[in-house]
Design a protein around this motif. Structure first.
Motif, PDB file in Angstrom:
ATOM      1  N   ALA A 154     -21.548  12.899  -7.057  1.00  0.00           N
ATOM      2  CA  ALA A 154     -22.437  12.302  -6.064  1.00  0.00           C
ATOM      3  C   ALA A 154     -22.622  13.264  -4.900  1.00  0.00           C
ATOM      4  N   ASN A 155     -23.132  14.427  -5.186  1.00  0.00           N
ATOM      5  CA  ASN A 155     -23.533  15.420  -4.176  1.00  0.00           C
ATOM      6  C   ASN A 155     -22.404  15.862  -3.255  1.00  0.00           C
ATOM      7  N   HIS A 156     -21.202  16.004  -3.784  1.00  0.00           N
ATOM      8  CA  HIS A 156     -20.082  16.540  -3.008  1.00  0.00           C
ATOM      9  C   HIS A 156     -19.892  15.835  -1.679  1.00  0.00           C
ATOM     10  N   ASN A 157     -19.872  14.531  -1.723  1.00  0.00           N
ATOM     11  CA  ASN A 157     -19.797  13.779  -0.486  1.00  0.00           C
ATOM     12  C   ASN A 157     -18.339  13.424  -0.179  1.00  0.00           C
ATOM     13  N   ALA A 158     -17.782  14.079   0.855  1.00  0.00           N
ATOM     14  CA  ALA A 158     -16.355  13.876   1.137  1.00  0.00           C
ATOM     15  C   ALA A 158     -16.095  12.495   1.728  1.00  0.00           C
ATOM     16  N   ALA A 159     -17.061  12.005   2.520  1.00  0.00           N
ATOM     17  CA  ALA A 159     -16.869  10.691   3.132  1.00  0.00           C
ATOM     18  C   ALA A 159     -16.814   9.618   2.051  1.00  0.00           C
ATOM     19  N   LEU A 160     -17.602   9.824   1.004  1.00  0.00           N
ATOM     20  CA  LEU A 160     -17.644   8.865  -0.100  1.00  0.00           C
ATOM     21  C   LEU A 160     -16.281   8.751  -0.764  1.00  0.00           C
ATOM     22  N   MET A 161     -15.605   9.888  -0.846  1.00  0.00           N
ATOM     23  CA  MET A 161     -14.299   9.881  -1.496  1.00  0.00           C
ATOM     24  C   MET A 161     -13.331   9.009  -0.720  1.00  0.00           C
ATOM     25  N   ALA A 162     -13.396   9.099   0.596  1.00  0.00           N
ATOM     26  CA  ALA A 162     -12.505   8.269   1.410  1.00  0.00           C
ATOM     27  C   ALA A 162     -12.856   6.799   1.236  1.00  0.00           C
ATOM     28  N   VAL A 163     -14.148   6.499   1.220  1.00  0.00           N
ATOM     29  CA  VAL A 163     -14.579   5.106   1.088  1.00  0.00           C
ATOM     30  C   VAL A 163     -14.098   4.522  -0.242  1.00  0.00           C
ATOM     31  N   MET A 164     -14.259   5.311  -1.312  1.00  0.00           N
ATOM     32  CA  MET A 164     -13.855   4.809  -2.628  1.00  0.00           C
ATOM     33  C   MET A 164     -12.347   4.775  -2.764  1.00  0.00           C
ATOM     34  N   GLY A 165     -11.705   5.794  -2.162  1.00  0.00           N
ATOM     35  CA  GLY A 165     -10.276   5.974  -2.436  1.00  0.00           C
ATOM     36  C   GLY A 165      -9.374   4.996  -1.735  1.00  0.00           C
ATOM     37  N   PHE A 166      -9.673   4.653  -0.485  1.00  0.00           N
ATOM     38  CA  PHE A 166      -8.696   3.903   0.285  1.00  0.00           C
ATOM     39  C   PHE A 166      -8.404   2.522  -0.276  1.00  0.00           C
ATOM     40  N   PRO A 167      -9.418   1.749  -0.663  1.00  0.00           N
ATOM     41  CA  PRO A 167      -9.065   0.456  -1.258  1.00  0.00           C
ATOM     42  C   PRO A 167      -8.266   0.593  -2.543  1.00  0.00           C
ATOM     43  N   LEU A 168      -8.603   1.596  -3.360  1.00  0.00           N
ATOM     44  CA  LEU A 168      -7.866   1.797  -4.608  1.00  0.00           C
ATOM     45  C   LEU A 168      -6.428   2.218  -4.335  1.00  0.00           C
ATOM     46  N   MET A 169      -6.275   2.910  -3.187  1.00  0.00           N
ATOM     47  CA  MET A 169      -4.980   3.478  -2.874  1.00  0.00           C
ATOM     48  C   MET A 169      -4.010   2.438  -2.326  1.00  0.00           C
ATOM     49  N   MET A 170      -4.569   1.411  -1.679  1.00  0.00           N
ATOM     50  CA  MET A 170      -3.734   0.490  -0.890  1.00  0.00           C
ATOM     51  C   MET A 170      -2.579  -0.128  -1.658  1.00  0.00           C
ATOM     52  N   PRO A 171      -2.813  -0.711  -2.853  1.00  0.00           N
ATOM     53  CA  PRO A 171      -1.677  -1.332  -3.541  1.00  0.00           C
ATOM     54  C   PRO A 171      -0.607  -0.331  -3.876  1.00  0.00           C
ATOM     55  N   MET A 172      -1.052   0.879  -4.258  1.00  0.00           N
ATOM     56  CA  MET A 172      -0.079   1.905  -4.617  1.00  0.00           C
ATOM     57  C   MET A 172       0.759   2.291  -3.408  1.00  0.00           C
ATOM     58  N   LEU A 173       0.095   2.434  -2.258  1.00  0.00           N
ATOM     59  CA  LEU A 173       0.829   2.797  -1.052  1.00  0.00           C
ATOM     60  C   LEU A 173       1.783   1.696  -0.635  1.00  0.00           C
ATOM     61  N   MET A 174       1.334   0.431  -0.800  1.00  0.00           N
ATOM     62  CA  MET A 174       2.207  -0.685  -0.451  1.00  0.00           C
ATOM     63  C   MET A 174       3.449  -0.666  -1.317  1.00  0.00           C
ATOM     64  N   LEU A 175       3.249  -0.424  -2.601  1.00  0.00           N
ATOM     65  CA  LEU A 175       4.392  -0.340  -3.516  1.00  0.00           C
ATOM     66  C   LEU A 175       5.330   0.789  -3.108  1.00  0.00           C
ATOM     67  N   LEU A 176       4.740   1.956  -2.826  1.00  0.00           N
ATOM     68  CA  LEU A 176       5.568   3.117  -2.481  1.00  0.00           C
ATOM     69  C   LEU A 176       6.355   2.861  -1.209  1.00  0.00           C
ATOM     70  N   ALA A 177       5.685   2.279  -0.218  1.00  0.00           N
ATOM     71  CA  ALA A 177       6.362   2.025   1.054  1.00  0.00           C
ATOM     72  C   ALA A 177       7.496   1.028   0.851  1.00  0.00           C
ATOM     73  N   ASN A 178       7.257   0.013   0.008  1.00  0.00           N
ATOM     74  CA  ASN A 178       8.306  -0.970  -0.260  1.00  0.00           C
ATOM     75  C   ASN A 178       9.488  -0.340  -0.960  1.00  0.00           C
ATOM     76  N   VAL A 179       9.171   0.479  -1.983  1.00  0.00           N
ATOM     77  CA  VAL A 179      10.236   1.098  -2.760  1.00  0.00           C
ATOM     78  C   VAL A 179      11.077   2.005  -1.881  1.00  0.00           C
ATOM     79  N   SER A 180      10.399   2.736  -0.985  1.00  0.00           N
ATOM     80  CA  SER A 180      11.132   3.739  -0.218  1.00  0.00           C
ATOM     81  C   SER A 180      11.953   3.126   0.905  1.00  0.00           C
ATOM     82  N   LEU A 181      11.741   1.849   1.219  1.00  0.00           N
ATOM     83  CA  LEU A 181      12.536   1.208   2.269  1.00  0.00           C
ATOM     84  C   LEU A 181      14.026   1.284   1.954  1.00  0.00           C
ATOM     85  N   SER A 182      14.354   1.277   0.650  1.00  0.00           N
ATOM     86  CA  SER A 182      15.758   1.314   0.253  1.00  0.00           C
ATOM     87  C   SER A 182      16.456   2.593   0.687  1.00  0.00           C
ATOM     88  N   ALA A 183      15.665   3.621   0.987  1.00  0.00           N
ATOM     89  CA  ALA A 183      16.283   4.880   1.359  1.00  0.00           C
ATOM     90  C   ALA A 183      16.794   4.858   2.792  1.00  0.00           C
TER      91      ALA A 183
END
Lengths: 220, 172
Positions: A154-183
């Motif tokens: 899509a025409n090398h649009n960097a802003a688009l990547m952030a828009v698409m990526g952040f919602p997809l990323m959220m559950p993964m980040l939540m999981l990672l943050a939860n897992v790492s609390l044990s440290a």
């Protein structure tokens, strides 16, 4: 089959050699990490455990966006066409995935060291946290590689990547943050193995989907 | 909402196998209606939570997952706007749609089951789940689910018919 592996190997090596010669992504991201962590240090000194964890994963997220967006941006249209005539799309995307995983693991470790330097080390269980950081770096890089491939179409649009990526990323980040609390403190977390299982499953699913779907993206 | 997203992703899959632009129109219409219903559900749910749970945005996992699902489909619609070429748009957005659906929608079903939720039926032991909600409430709840789903399907058919008129050259 053997030639595919050879192609992947050559492509990964080409990316690595290019990176070693230019050192553009590396120093760019290094500066990015250091300045971010330093700004946080200036603003709040040494944050406490939970905040440290949250800040660290947010830094990781932005580092991943910046580092991986570059890997597709630097390929111009002509060069992509050249690769298209040489290799199969699956070999190409596999090489990109491997290269980005290597890059992101390095970046994660650098981010971790910088955080230790500027924000202090609140960890009890450093080895465990390093493991999670590597796992998290892998997950982030896999997902963002696919998104970068889509954004590149899509025409090398960097802003688009952030828009698409952040919602997809959220559950993964939540999981990672939860897992790492044990440290940080020894807490009892029910379902901890299940979360690791879920993270690993997401990684595998990402790889499988990419392999299936990338040839469709590539046709132009 | 999930019905619409499922319709959308099935049409995206069919688009990638046949390259039929009609499928793309179906997929985008379904995603749009689904996102609209998602926003409605999220808004009314948060309003209800303000008075019942004592907070508009609680850290309830189901509420968070709904918000994330809506954001993903809004991202899908933004992606569609940003590409001008019709065929390219159809192909790329179909890929993103399948990717997002496969990665996330199952997760929004799995995560809430792993952590405690304020929603009924998610107490730690499944044995008590049947005691959470009163029978009378269930008699209203399940027909309401069916009713809203059917309503969304009806609105979806309206959107598709409108699109058919708008894009006559694709639909012959």
């Amino acid at each position: 089959m053997k030639s595919t592996i050879h192609q992947i190997y050559t492509l990964v090596r080409k990316d690595l050699v290019l990176e070693l010669r230019q050192q553009y992504a590396f120093y760019g991201v290094l500066l990015y990490i250091i300045s971010t962590v330093f700004v946080i240090n200036l603003m709040m000194g040494k944050p406490d455990d939970k905040l440290w964890n949250a800040l660290f994963w947010v830094i990781q997220l932005f580092v991943a966006v910046n580092a991986i967006a570059k890997s597709f941006m630097q390929e111009n249209r002509g060069r992509l066409l050249y690769f298209y005539s040489l290799t199969s799309p699956r070999a190409f995307i596999a090489a990109k995935l491997i290269y980005n995983v290597i890059l992101m693991m390095l970046m994660s470790l650098i981010a971790l060291v910088c955080s230790f330097m500027f924000l202090g080390n609140p960890l009890n269980n450093t080895g465990y946290f390093v493991g999670i950081v590597l796992l998290g770096g892998t997950s982030l890089s896999l997902l963002f590689t696919v998104l970068a491939a889509i954004a590149a179409q899509a025409n090398h649009n960097a802003a688009l990547m952030a828009v698409m990526g952040f919602p997809l990323m959220m559950p993964m980040l939540m999981l990672l943050a939860n897992v790492s609390l044990s440290a940080f403190v020894t807490v009892y977390q029910p379902g901890l193995p299940k979360m690791f299982f879920l993270l690993g499953g997401m990684d595998l699913l990402t790889i499988a989907l990419t392999m299936v779907l990338f040839p469709f993206l590539w046709k132009d | 909402m999930y019905t619409m997203f499922t319709i959308s992703v099935v049409n995206s899959l069919l688009y990638l196998s046949k390259y039929d632009l009609r499928r793309d129109v179906y997929a985008s219409s379904a995603a749009r209606v689904g996102a609209f219903f998602g926003v409605l559900g999220f808004a009314t749910g948060s309003l209800w939570a303000t008075y019942t749970w004592g907070g508009t945005l609680t850290d309830d996992p189901k509420q968070m997952c709904t918000a994330i699902a809506i954001l993903i489909y809004l991202a899908y619609l933004v992606l569609r706007i940003s590409i001008h070429d019709i065929d390219k748009r159809a192909r790329i957005s179909a890929v993103f749609n399948i990717f997002a659906f496969a990665l996330l929608i199952p997760l929004t079903y799995i995560i809430p089951r792993m952590v405690d939720s304020l929603h009924p039926g998610s107490a730690t032991t499944p044995g008590f789940a049947s005691k959470d909600t009163d029978g009378g409430m269930k008699m209203v709840l399940y027909p309401a689910f069916i009713g809203w789903t059917l309503l969304s399907v009806w609105i979806y058919t309206l959107v598709v018919r409108y699109k058919k008129l708008e894009l006559k050259n694709i639909f012959k």
